[in-house]
Design an enzyme around this catalytic site. Structure first.
Site, PDB file in Angstrom:
ATOM      1  N   ARG A   1       0.830  -1.216   0.000  1.00  0.00           N
ATOM      2  CA  ARG A   1       0.000   0.000   0.000  1.00  0.00           C
ATOM      3  C   ARG A   1       0.861   1.260   0.000  1.00  0.00           C
ATOM      4  O   ARG A   1       0.484   2.283  -0.568  1.00  0.00           O
ATOM      5  CB  ARG A   1      -0.969   0.011   1.182  1.00  0.00           C
ATOM      6  CG  ARG A   1      -0.294   0.021   2.530  1.00  0.00           C
ATOM      7  CD  ARG A   1      -1.294   0.195   3.669  1.00  0.00           C
ATOM      8  NE  ARG A   1      -0.669  -0.126   4.948  1.00  0.00           N
ATOM      9  CZ  ARG A   1      -0.955   0.492   6.077  1.00  0.00           C
ATOM     10  NH1 ARG A   1      -1.863   1.439   6.101  1.00  0.00           N
ATOM     11  NH2 ARG A   1      -0.357   0.137   7.186  1.00  0.00           N
TER      12      ARG A   1
ATOM     13  N   GLU B   1     -18.698   4.301  -0.393  1.00  0.00           N
ATOM     14  CA  GLU B   1     -17.913   3.570  -1.394  1.00  0.00           C
ATOM     15  C   GLU B   1     -18.683   3.355  -2.689  1.00  0.00           C
ATOM     16  O   GLU B   1     -18.109   3.394  -3.780  1.00  0.00           O
ATOM     17  CB  GLU B   1     -17.447   2.228  -0.817  1.00  0.00           C
ATOM     18  CG  GLU B   1     -16.543   2.352   0.419  1.00  0.00           C
ATOM     19  CD  GLU B   1     -17.284   2.679   1.709  1.00  0.00           C
ATOM     20  OE1 GLU B   1     -18.533   2.544   1.738  1.00  0.00           O
ATOM     21  OE2 GLU B   1     -16.640   3.079   2.698  1.00  0.00           O
TER      22      GLU B   1
END
Ligand SMILES: Cc1ncc(C[n+]2csc(CCOP(=O)(O)OP(=O)(O)O)c2C)c(N)n1
Ligand SMILES: [Mg+2]
Lengths: 283, 315
Positions: free
Chosen positions: B10, B58
């Site tokens: 990440r 989302e």
């Protein structure tokens, strides 16, 4: 809007309605009720308001329209066909294998369709993304989203409303086709989203309320919306589901049912009557 | 090969976005209130005018990304794998996959190595979900070098891409000259007895397993299947031809992930035993990420066991 301009729109709206009926009748399935309730507004948009080019459907500078209530594809297809994006004759092929006219809009198969839709609740977010892109580019195009009144029961509509309000997406213009009916009955019976106007205002939107079948009101609403420079606009359009066909009007059973031969003939006769009297007036 | 560097994929994702943003002015990054964790915050710092936080929404984010993409932008939309692939599945399917839009889903915190947050946040189903969407590319990088390369490749690719990143720092296994191509598996070690096909952070553990096997006189081929879709079928075919047995390893459910993809292909075109190392149809739990990997059998020892079984199953 002068008398002639209004009459021309009324005439085109009749032709659009005939196209809707023809498409759904030949497909033996589809959604006449919500197509007819929004027919006047979509006709107005493509014939009087939106910058589009049927010869160049992907033109960068064009205004965009997201049919968030994608089940009323027949209304969009009929308007696009009459506007010259494809042959009117093709309306008969709706929902058939190999047709470019899918049951719900597909942006890659049908010229003039700006976004694939069909799953309710997503189109306002997509339109917000388009409006955001316009803002980033400094482009002048407008993005229109057509919402159903039952559709706004979807939570994502309010996520999008919040985002568009918070980011001041002023080129976004949503139309809420307020026909008061969804599949299982009236909005009140199912799960009332009212009050609607206050909710959008609370999310930071301009609000304009109109009669969805009055071209003068439609015209002034969209002209006013086009001039807004700080917030997105919701046009709350009070409509009649099934508008223009007496036995379909305000009856939720015509949400997703195709007419049989007899019903089709009657429906067509009713719309043709209106059409011919308008044409006589025009002469 | 250097064992000294340990970086979470990440982090490499965040850095790669910043690097990419310098040359690709069309790049837009969206996040849903997790920019500190997904590392898109780095992009926000560098290019605040091209970063948008949609808040905790989302589904909305995926559709906004779609709208931006229709207007020519390359959009990276980020959240945890659980919410990107799980919560927003249908939006990804209908508003990104079906219209084949240029949206890259940067999903971080995949798998049980998320650690202490526990089962609600340990997504082991995302690959299965994304694999079912026609035209979706799925990339699961093994280390920071590959993560960076995957971000660049995704940005170049026309169409939707799902990128799967981890929270946990992982050892670097690739060097700077590493070349990444979507859909092209990387053979890390040749072998003739069995092929170990791994993805994501399991690649490092699989290399370890190959060493353990070598000590026992078993010669294992090791493949890094960084792209789960489209699957490198030729690599699987060759693996079957050369070794006759396969073990897959992934930090994902044994249902629907890399193991399933390999087995589905092998049963039809190159029948051979395919044994899976993955999360065995159970939910995760809280604990240190590295410990959980062991607890769920996502380690070299389990791969070694499965490799021996696979060899036994050969005709
Ligand atoms: C997410 C989703 N759920 C359910 C449906 C099935 N569906 C199609 S139309 C409809 C009712 C829509 O009512 P409304 O928004 O009021 O549309 P209109 O009255 O204009 O036809 C439903 C539930 C769908 N298309 N998408
Ligand atoms: Mg309705």
């Amino acid at each position: 809007m002068d008398i002639e301009e209004r009459r021309n729109l009324q005439i085109m709206a009749c032709k659009v309605r005939l196209g809707i009926l023809e498409a759904v009748y030949n497909a033996k399935s589809g959604h006449p009720g919500g197509s007819l309730s929004v027919a006047d507004i979509i006709t107005y948009l493509y014939f009087n308001q939106m910058k589009v080019d049927p010869e160049n459907p992907k033109w960068e500078e064009r205004d965009r329209l997201v049919l968030s209530k994608g089940h009323v594809a027949p209304a969009l297809y009929s308007v696009l066909a009459h506007k010259g994006f494809f042959e009117v004759e093709l309306l008969k092929s709706l929902r058939k294998v190999d047709s470019i006219l899918q049951g719900h809009p597909s942006m890659h198969l049908t010229p003039g369709v700006d976004m694939s839709t069909g799953s309710l609740g997503q189109g306002l977010s997509v339109a917000a993304g388009m409006a955001l892109a316009a803002k980033l580019k400094g482009a002048s195009y407008k993005t229109y989203a057509i919402l159903g009144d039952g559709e706004i029961q979807e939570g994502q509509i309010w996520e999008a409303a919040m985002f568009a309000g918070a980011k001041g997406l002023d080129s976004l213009i949503a139309v809420l086709d307020n026909n008061d009916l969804q599949i299982d009955g009236s909005l009140e019976e199912v799960n009332s989203p009212y009050p609607i106007a206050e909710k959008f205002v609370a999310f930071g939107w301009h609000l304009i309320e109109i009669d969805a079948h009055d071209f003068d009101q439609i015209d002034s609403a969209f002209k006013a919306a086009a001039n807004n420079t700080d917030k997105p606009t919701l046009i709350l359009a009070k409509s009649v589901k099934g508008k223009g066909v007496s036995f379909m009007e305000d009856n939720y059973k015509w949400h997703g049912t195709a007419p049989n031969a007899e019903q089709y003939e009657q429906a067509v006769a009713e719309v043709r009557d209106v059409l011919s009297s308008l044409e006589v007036e025009n002469e | 090969m250097s064992n000294l560097v340990k970086i979470a994929t990440r982090d490499a994702y965040g850095q790669a976005l910043v690097e990419l943003g310098k040359t690709n002015k069309n790049l837009i990054v969206l996040d849903a209130d997790l920019s500190a964790a997904t590392k898109t915050g780095m992009f926000k710092e560098a290019f605040p005018e091209r970063f948008f936080n949609v808040g905790i929404a989302e589904c909305n984010m995926m559709c906004i990304a779609a709208g931006l993409a229709t207007s020519g932008h390359t959009v990276f939309a980020s959240s945890f794998a659980m919410f990107a692939a799980g919560r927003a599945f249908e939006q990804v399917r209908n508003s990104i996959g079906y219209p084949h839009l240029n949206v890259k889903i940067g999903a971080t915190h995949a798998g049980v190595s998320v650690g202490e947050d526990g089962a609600s946040h340990q997504c082991c189903e995302d690959i299965a979900l994304m694999r079912t969407i026609p035209g979706m590319v799925i990339l699961n990088p093994a280390d920071d070098v590959e993560a960076r390369a995957a971000v660049f490749a995704a940005a170049k690719h026309e169409g939707p891409v799902y990128l799967r990143f981890g929270r946990l720092a992982v050892e670097r296994i690739n060097d700077e000259n590493y070349e990444f191509e979507i859909g092209k598996a990387v053979t890390l070690k040749e072998g003739k007895d069995v092929t170990l096909i791994a993805t994501g952070l399991m690649v490092g553990r699989t290399l370890e397993a190959a060493k353990l096997l070598e000590n026992e006189g078993i010669n294992a081929k090791v493949i890094n299947m960084h792209t789960i879709k489209p699957l490198d079928k030729e690599a699987v075919l060759n693996a079957v031809k050369e070794t006759g047995a396969i073990v897959t390893a992934e930090e994902h459910s044994v249902i629907g992930g890399l193991g399933s993809a390999v087995a589905e292909f092998a049963t039809q075109e190159a029948p051979a035993p395919v044994l899976k190392v993955g999360v065995e149809d159970v939910f995760g739990r809280s604990g240190p990420g590295a410990d959980l990997l062991d607890l769920f059998g996502l380690n070299a020892e389990n791969i070694v066991d499965k490799a021996k079984k696979a060899i036994d199953l050969k005709g």
